[in-house]
Design an enzyme around this catalytic site. Structure first.
Site, short mmCIF file in Angstrom:
data_model
loop_
_atom_site.label_atom_id
_atom_site.label_comp_id
_atom_site.label_asym_id
_atom_site.label_seq_id
_atom_site.Cartn_x
_atom_site.Cartn_y
_atom_site.Cartn_z
N SER A 250 5.09 -5.59 -0.90
CA SER A 250 4.87 -6.32 -2.14
C SER A 250 3.65 -5.78 -2.86
CB SER A 250 4.70 -7.81 -1.85
OG SER A 250 3.44 -8.01 -1.24
N LYS A 251 3.43 -6.31 -4.04
CA LYS A 251 2.34 -5.87 -4.93
C LYS A 251 1.01 -5.69 -4.20
CE LYS A 251 4.16 -5.39 -8.91
NZ LYS A 251 4.46 -3.97 -8.88
N ARG A 252 0.75 -6.58 -3.25
CA ARG A 252 -0.57 -6.49 -2.60
C ARG A 252 -0.72 -5.21 -1.79
NH1 ARG A 252 0.03 -8.85 2.73
NH2 ARG A 252 2.23 -9.42 2.83
N GLY A 254 0.22 -2.35 -3.08
CA GLY A 254 0.12 -1.26 -4.06
C GLY A 254 1.42 -1.10 -4.81
#
Ligand code: GLU
Length: 511
Positions: A250-252, A254
């Site tokens: 996920s976004k966290r 990168g």
């Protein structure tokens, strides 16, 4: 075989979904089957045509083409769920008629209260079945009075649903624990589980490969197939793509979308090859080990070869971790073997981002392709190319001589002698190619007695303005070829080696 990829157009194409698309595509192409793209846009609030266009563009960029889809008519269209509402309505009616479905008048507030109550008492939060027992007449009367019911599927009780997953083997669910799901919402839109069954059945899908986040939907879908008199396809549920901490990527972690990896400068063939290796192994059982940076190049192969070798038997069920280092390793490989003219074209936006504006014509592209050898063997990604080629455009003897390290080096008599000799040799020399450069270096060596690093490092400083950089055998011919380009080539002006050496000798005298 008929396979499909069925994205919801609610954002960018995530690499996990791209891998799902790829596995379906590989199986279709490897088996001479058909690959279908279906847009699941019944969530009106979250779906958009922009997202659909972005997904199509990303799939094309990856090289995943489709035989039937929203932009290609096939015999099983339309291929957007929002254009198939009449089909869902008609099958819902059929289920209602056969008592496989019933109208549900429960309000959201009521359902929420029931759910909270169930959770508070430690019961599973499934539909209590309030409207299951309403008679047809009562339901008809309430509709006539203006109520707008949802339609629920009547899940058969006291039986198990068993299916053989092509990746995970036999999977068993108890039907009892499945509450009757809504198949058509009160606003007339179909729920995912219902639309997907109607579509997969009517589109004659033989194999459904999708993420394991859908595995708990599968028993509901199988029961719907049965109720509608359709034969279920073969299911294969892929383990999710994880981040390095083993949580879903996920976004966290990168970058997560195909678009982000493209803009970072990964080549599509590298991303495709790497995604294929997450969860699938081209090697015989027993021989498999993780490839990786410096690893197993037997795993690197073009998409056609992947398609030829792909099979669901070699898809593992343990979670795959997305390792950007390994993607970079694959990318380095593909950068090395890519057509330089293609790399030149692909690099243009990154030059633009780096503030080097250019509008090259064919001559300009041919030049960049020639210069690409300085970069393609030594970068991980296309967005690093402009920095590697900057020495072509940003030469300044004065700036080089402001560097304390360079000043220190130029205090030595040997280095100064190299500068003078080089400027002298080049003053009357034609533009340099590799051979002429070697001859000039030999002359300078003969005139100064310097050799090895003591010879070539000052030459590097003079001709590139930097203490480090690409091999001189590559850089020097590129600089001099660039210096002779006509303005019409559309490449920013490049100072030639002769001019560089003269400027450097001059600046050194003054410093
Ligand atoms: N639209 C669903 C998704 O994006 C498709 C799931 C499926 O393949 O059945 O997850």
């Amino acid at each position: 075989m008929r396979l499909r990829f069925a994205p919801s157009p609610t954002g960018q194409l995530h690499v996990g979904n791209a891998r799902t698309a790829l596995f379906n595509w590989l199986l279709a192409r490897g088996s001479g089957g058909t690959f279908i793209l279906r847009i699941e846009d019944t969530d009106v609030e979250r779906s958009s045509r922009e997202s659909e266009a972005a997904i199509l563009r990303d799939l094309r960029w990856l090289g995943l083409d489709w035989d039937e889809g929203p932009d290609i008519d096939g015999a099983h269209g339309p291929y957007r769920q929002s254009e198939r509402l009449h089909l869902y309505q008609s099958y819902a009616k059929e289920l209602l008629g056969a008592e496989h479905a019933y109208y549900c008048f429960c309000t959201t507030a009521q359902l929420d209260a029931e759910r909270q109550e169930a959770v508070a008492h430690g019961r599973p939060a499934r539909y209590a079945g309030t409207c299951r027992r309403l008679s047809r007449d009562t339901a008809a009367a309430r509709i006539a009075a203006g109520e707008r019911p949802a339609i629920r599927f009547r899940v058969p009780q006291e039986r198990d649903v068993v299916f053989t997953d092509a990746v995970r083997g036999d999977v068993r669910f108890q039907a009892d624990v499945i509450g009757d799901p809504i198949i058509v919402r009160a606003d007339g839109t179909p729920a995912y589980n219902f639309a997907v069954v109607v579509d997969d059945a009517l589109m004659e899908i033989t194999h459904v490969i999708r993420g394991e986040d859908h595995i708990s939907n599968t028993p509901r879908q199988i029961l719907l197939y049965e109720a509608l008199g359709f034969t279920p396809p073969t299911f294969a549920h892929l383990s999710l793509v994880m981040g390095p901490d083993h949580g879903p990527l996920s976004k966290r972690h990168g970058a997560t979308s195909v678009a982000e990896f493209r803009s970072k400068g990964y080549l599509p063939e590298a991303l495709v090859n790497y995604l294929a290796l997450i969860g699938w192994s081209p090697r015989d059982a027993g021989g498999s080990r993780a490839g990786g940076p410096g690893g197993d190049t037997a795993e690197l192969m073009a998409i056609e070869e992947l398609a030829r070798r792909f099979s669901l038997e070699r898809v593992g069920h343990s979670a795959g971790v997305f390792d950007e280092e390994k993607l970079a390793w694959a990318n380095r490989h593909y950068l090395k073997i890519a057509d330089p003219a293609r790399l030149a074209e692909l690099t243009l936006p990154y030059f633009n981002d780096a503030g080097v504006r250019m509008t090259p014509d064919a001559t300009g592209i041919a030049f960049l392709a020639f210069a690409m050898s300085m970069a393609s063997a030594s970068v991980d990604r296309l967005n690093q190319v402009p920095a590697r080629l900057a020495l072509l455009f940003d030469y300044s003897a004065e700036a080089a001589l402001r560097d304390p390290g360079v000043r220190e080096e130029m205090r030595g008599d040997g280095a100064r002698a190299v500068v003078t000799a080089l400027a002298g040799e080049l003053a009357s020399a034609p533009r340099l190619d590799r051979e002429r450069f070697r001859a000039v270096a030999n002359q300078v060596k003969a005139r100064t007695g310097q050799k090895g690093k003591a010879l070539f490092h000052p030459i590097r400083l003079v001709l590139t303005g930097h203490a480090e950089g690409p091999e001189l055998d590559l850089a020097v011919p590129a600089i001099d070829r660039g210096a002779d380009l006509p303005a019409s080539a559309g490449i920013p002006p490049i100072l030639g080696c002769r001019e560089r050496a003269a400027a450097f000798a001059e600046a050194l005298k003054k410093s």
